[in-house]
Design an enzyme around this catalytic site. Structure first.
Site, PDB file in Angstrom:
ATOM      1  CE  LYS A  83      -4.509   0.779   2.596  1.00 52.04           C
ATOM      2  NZ  LYS A  83      -5.246   0.443   3.419  1.00 52.04           N
TER       3      LYS A  83
HETATM    4  O1  G3P Z   1      -8.677   2.319   4.490  1.00 50.85           O
HETATM    5  C1  G3P Z   1      -8.942   3.734   5.365  1.00 50.85           C
HETATM    6  C2  G3P Z   1      -9.568   3.678   6.095  1.00 50.85           C
HETATM    7  O2  G3P Z   1      -8.369   3.353   6.933  1.00 50.85           O
HETATM    8  C3  G3P Z   1      -9.138   4.909   6.653  1.00 50.85           C
HETATM    9  O3  G3P Z   1     -10.671   4.927   7.460  1.00 50.85           O
HETATM   10  O4  G3P Z   1     -12.565   6.158   8.982  1.00 50.85           O
HETATM   11  O5  G3P Z   1      -9.834   7.172   9.177  1.00 50.85           O
HETATM   12  O6  G3P Z   1     -10.847   7.464   7.093  1.00 50.85           O
HETATM   13  P1  G3P Z   1     -11.165   6.503   8.457  1.00 50.85           P
END
Ligand code: G3P
Length: 215
Positions: A83
């Site tokens: 990633k």
């Molecule tokens: O896969 C990306 C994700 O983990 C981000 O999520 O909720 O931190 O915006 P968030």
């Protein structure tokens, strides 16, 4: 549509895998930081539980550093996906890795041209963050629509992996738009099968059956 879990927590990953519908895992440095074991150990354990793609994120911001980290990470298991942040140095790393047949996931994508660029560089997955776009008063799903259209216009094979998913309606909308993958936190996966009318209907069926023949 493929279902990935967005987690570095082994209990959550095991529980999701037991449901029988888990196609892969995404992790990131913030998720890894919530766990006590070192990142590479966690990734090894995850790859023992899940056969599908497991995204492991680099933290370098220059292409040589990213490639060096990738060299270590790909040794963990065959299903590791590297990633990479969607920045100019990341684009170089994606080109090199995909040229060497290594799976990549371009992360932190917030606009359609970033998605077009990483697809041209050969990324396996692109990760647009819908929840974080919603957070700033825009509609994250508009971005999914744009990316799906652009990839379809040019037959680009990069899979659209909807990330930063916060609730079940994100999953419904992603499916309606034809996204390839949705990665969800465990709390969202747990809600996918729920409806109060299913629970109350089942309760009534069972109660009625117990009273059968008594009327
Ligand atoms: O896969 C990306 C994700 O983990 C981000 O999520 O909720 O931190 O915006 P968030």
């Amino acid at each position: 549509m493929k279902f990935f879990i967005d987690s570095a927590n082994l209990d959550e990953i095991r529980q999701a895998a037991e449901m029988g519908l888990l196609d892969g895992v995404t992790t990131n440095p913030s998720l890894a930081a919530k766990e006590s074991a070192p990142y590479e150990e966690i990734l090894t354990e995850i790859c023992n539980v899940v056969e599908g793609p497991v995204s492991a994120e680099v933290i370098s911001t220059d292409a040589p550093g990213m490639l060096k980290e990738a060299d270590r990470l790909i040794k963990i298991a065959e299903n590791i996906v590297i990633k990479i942040p969607t920045i100019p140095e990341g684009l170089k790393a994606i080109s090199t890795l995909s040229g060497n047949g290594i799976m990549t996931n371009a992360t932190l994508v917030f606009q359609p041209l970033q998605a077009l660029m990483v697809a041209k560089a050969g990324a396996t997955f692109v990760s647009p963050f819908v929840g974080r776009l919603d957070d700033i008063g825009t509609d994250g799903m508009d971005l999914i629509n744009q990316i799906v259209t652009i990839y379809s216009n040019y037959g680009l094979e990069t899979e659209v992996l909807v990330a930063s998913v916060r609730h079940p309606m994100h999953v419904v909308q992603a499916a309606m738009l034809g996204a390839d993958v949705v990665t969800m936190p465990f709390k969202v996966i747990s809600t996918l099968m729920k409806h109060p009318l299913t629970d109350s209907g089942l309760e009534k069926f069972i109660a009625d059956f117990k009273n059968a023949g008594k009327g």
